[in-house]
Design an enzyme around this catalytic site. Structure first.
Site, short mmCIF file in Angstrom:
data_model
loop_
_atom_site.label_atom_id
_atom_site.label_comp_id
_atom_site.label_asym_id
_atom_site.label_seq_id
_atom_site.Cartn_x
_atom_site.Cartn_y
_atom_site.Cartn_z
CE LYS A 79 37.22 15.48 -77.71
NZ LYS A 79 36.51 15.88 -78.94
CD GLN A 106 37.58 18.05 -81.82
OE1 GLN A 106 37.49 16.92 -81.37
NE2 GLN A 106 37.08 19.09 -81.19
CG ASP A 109 32.07 13.15 -81.25
OD1 ASP A 109 32.12 13.41 -80.03
OD2 ASP A 109 32.88 13.58 -82.08
N1 GUN Z 1 34.04 20.25 -81.45
C1 GUN Z 1 33.64 20.78 -80.27
N2 GUN Z 1 33.18 19.82 -79.45
C2 GUN Z 1 33.29 18.65 -80.12
C3 GUN Z 1 32.98 17.30 -79.79
O1 GUN Z 1 32.49 16.95 -78.71
N3 GUN Z 1 33.25 16.40 -80.77
C4 GUN Z 1 33.77 16.73 -81.97
N4 GUN Z 1 33.99 15.77 -82.87
N5 GUN Z 1 34.06 17.98 -82.30
C5 GUN Z 1 33.83 18.92 -81.38
#
Ligand code: GUN
Length: 299
Positions: A52, A96, A119
């Site tokens: 990311k 995350q 998110d």
């Molecule tokens: N864990 C797995 N996929 C994601 C996501 O898209 N965002 C976040 N914050 N955690 C994750």
């Protein structure tokens, strides 16, 4: 069989974002700023967050990772969330998931400013999604909708089976695909760990989305001819043929299911890259919102 190339589609989207950012920077004097909060050293989470960051920077964003020890207290994490909410130089941020057991994930998500929740996990954004009001859509379901839209996959009136009811993928996607919107208007069944007779359901489905995290769960005998398969699973399995000893596979038995499918996403290179592209898209929107707010404040 046509491969739904998420890697290429996501690259195109990120290119558009990069061009828009280059224009907006002239006006706003700084690029969008995305922050990722990471707790602990789970290898998958570490890899996601690093991707990311890398792709955010490639699109011209500023990107920061706040990396905490797995023993960080819930109250210290909440203090960080509070300072991110107040920091006008941060446009959007993500925490995350999963978080360590001693931290209440829901409490952390509730503390995020919905205007910075790129998110789309905050209940305000989930509520807006259900009401079809403008807000941030969760990145993976949004990425799946966008991928289907770009390949002109017909969903109207179709039987869609989504396997997996997680807050991150299955549950929000089941709502989006049942709504009156492009990529929607489908008759959606949301299957999960308590579902009985899944094979009967999958054999009737025109579109199947797997989001359960079980390698090779969806097999050839479970699908009908010309099915569309969207595989949102990312599983690491042992493979002596690779340098690392591991390889990434989805929830579908790609080799065999792809023989019957009209369209299918590969893993890797399908849904995963689309998730990141949509996260950047949300962050760009959060930046514009923040810049408009800042402009109002200085009037
Ligand atoms: N864990 C797995 N996929 C994601 C996501 O898209 N965002 C976040 N914050 N955690 C994750």
């Amino acid at each position: 069989m046509i491969l739904l190339d998420g890697k290429k589609t996501a690259t195109d989207i990120r290119e558009d974002i990069k061009n828009e950012v280059a224009e907006l920077v002239k006006q706003y004097k700084r690029p969008p700023h995305l922050v990722a909060v990471l707790v602990g050293n789970d290898p998958a989470s570490l890899a996601y967050v690093k991707s990311k960051e890398r792709l955010a920077k490639k699109a011209g964003f500023t990107s920061t990772i706040l990396h905490f020890d797995k023993a960080v207290s819930e109250s210290d994490l909440l203090k960080t969330i509070d300072s991110l909410n107040r920091d006008a130089t941060v446009d959007g941020y993500i925490v995350q998931l999963p978080l360590p057991k001693h931290i209440d994930e829901q409490k952390i998500i509730m503390a995020i400013d919905p205007d910075k929740d790129v998110d789309g996990f905050h209940p305000v954004n989930l509520g807006k999604m259900i009401a079809q009001l403008p807000g941030f859509l969760p990145a993976t379901p949004h990425g799946i909708m966008e991928l289907m839209k770009r390949y002109k996959i017909q969903t109207e009136g179709k039987n869609v089976l989504i396997i997996g009811r997680s807050l991150i993928v299955g549950r929000p996607l089941s709502i989006l695909m049942s709504q009156k919107r492009p990529g929607g208007n489908a008759t959606v069944t949301l299957a999960h760990s308590r579902t009985q007779h899944i094979k009967q359901l999958s054999q009737q489905a025109d579109v199947i989305v797997t989001a359960l995290g079980k390698p090779h769960f969806l097999t050839e005998d479970m699908v009908k001819e010309d099915v569309v398969v969207i595989d949102a699973g990312i599983n690491s399995i042992e493979d002596s043929g690779t340098k690392s000893g591991y390889k990434l596979v989805g929830d579908a038995d790609f080799e065999n299911v792809s023989r019957k499918a009209s369209y299918i996403t590969p893993v890797p290179g399908g849904v995963g890259p689309m998730t990141i592209a949509m996260l950047l898209k949300n962050t760009l929107e959060a930046y514009k919102l923040n810049m408009r707010k800042n402009a109002k404040r200085t009037l």
